[in-house]
Design a protein around this motif. Structure first.
Motif, PDB file in Angstrom:
ATOM      1  N   GLU A  14       0.815  -1.213   0.000  1.00  0.00           N
ATOM      2  CA  GLU A  14       0.000   0.000   0.000  1.00  0.00           C
ATOM      3  C   GLU A  14       0.849   1.264   0.000  1.00  0.00           C
ATOM      4  N   GLY A  15       2.165   1.111   0.171  1.00  0.00           N
ATOM      5  CA  GLY A  15       3.058   2.267   0.153  1.00  0.00           C
ATOM      6  C   GLY A  15       3.528   2.724   1.521  1.00  0.00           C
ATOM      7  N   THR A  28       6.081  -0.945  14.836  1.00  0.00           N
ATOM      8  CA  THR A  28       5.286   0.249  14.596  1.00  0.00           C
ATOM      9  C   THR A  28       5.183   0.434  13.088  1.00  0.00           C
ATOM     10  N   CYS A  29       4.639   1.560  12.652  1.00  0.00           N
ATOM     11  CA  CYS A  29       4.515   1.806  11.214  1.00  0.00           C
ATOM     12  C   CYS A  29       4.357   3.300  10.956  1.00  0.00           C
ATOM     13  N   GLY A  30       4.404   3.662   9.680  1.00  0.00           N
ATOM     14  CA  GLY A  30       4.206   5.046   9.278  1.00  0.00           C
ATOM     15  C   GLY A  30       3.791   5.111   7.830  1.00  0.00           C
ATOM     16  N   ASP A  31       3.082   6.166   7.456  1.00  0.00           N
ATOM     17  CA  ASP A  31       2.633   6.324   6.075  1.00  0.00           C
ATOM     18  C   ASP A  31       3.781   6.617   5.120  1.00  0.00           C
ATOM     19  N   THR A  32       4.812   7.306   5.619  1.00  0.00           N
ATOM     20  CA  THR A  32       5.986   7.627   4.809  1.00  0.00           C
ATOM     21  C   THR A  32       7.228   7.125   5.547  1.00  0.00           C
ATOM     22  N   ILE A  33       8.349   7.124   4.874  1.00  0.00           N
ATOM     23  CA  ILE A  33       9.587   6.679   5.519  1.00  0.00           C
ATOM     24  C   ILE A  33       9.954   7.620   6.673  1.00  0.00           C
ATOM     25  N   TYR A  73       9.539  -8.771   0.858  1.00  0.00           N
ATOM     26  CA  TYR A  73       9.262  -7.379   0.526  1.00  0.00           C
ATOM     27  C   TYR A  73      10.208  -6.882  -0.558  1.00  0.00           C
ATOM     28  N   GLU A  74       9.671  -6.051  -1.466  1.00  0.00           N
ATOM     29  CA  GLU A  74      10.507  -5.450  -2.512  1.00  0.00           C
ATOM     30  C   GLU A  74      11.533  -4.500  -1.906  1.00  0.00           C
TER      31      GLU A  74
END
Length: 132
Positions: A14-15, A28-33, A73-74
């Motif tokens: 999903e990016g 954890t996670c984030g929408d962007t790097i 993962y790519e």
């Protein structure tokens, strides 16, 4: 004191990015790097801060080259995440309050080894009807 732990960063389909600290078992996670790195710092700081408060021993950080990356993962990489837990906690986890109590009460509490923060937290929870 600066704490440094390796984390695996994975770009999802999903990016967005997932971040895993394999030796600590936290993620954890984030929408962007950039957001993922901010969240990784917060996650690491929170884990280490909680362990410090609970007087729990934490695993030593492994070497970066000893971390295995999930190859499904790519885009996947290992990066060191650093945080000064004490400084981070002052800004994000702790609030200092000034209060006034009678000198005689302070002296007696100090003599008895009372933990003022613990007593205040307990009293606030009772006053606010917060169950532990």
């Amino acid at each position: 004191m600066l704490s440094i732990y390796p984390a695996c960063f994975y770009k999802e389909k999903e990016g967005n990015y997932s971040v895993i600290f394999p030796v600590l078992g936290i993620a954890t996670c984030g929408d962007t790097i950039d957001e993922a790195m901010e969240m990784a710092i917060d996650c690491l700081a929170g884990y280490l801060y909680d362990a410090k408060i609970a007087k729990e021993e934490v695993p030593k950080p492994p070497k970066m080259e000893d971390i295995d990356i999930d190859e499904e993962y790519e885009t996947a990489f290992v990066n060191m995440v650093t945080v000064d837990v004490d400084e981070y906690a002052k800004k994000h986890f702790e609030v200092q309050k000034t209060l006034t109590i009678p000198l005689w009460l302070n002296d007696l509490a100090v003599k008895e080894g009372v933990n003022f923060s613990q007593v205040l937290q307990k009293a606030l929870k009772e006053q606010l009807h917060i169950a532990e």
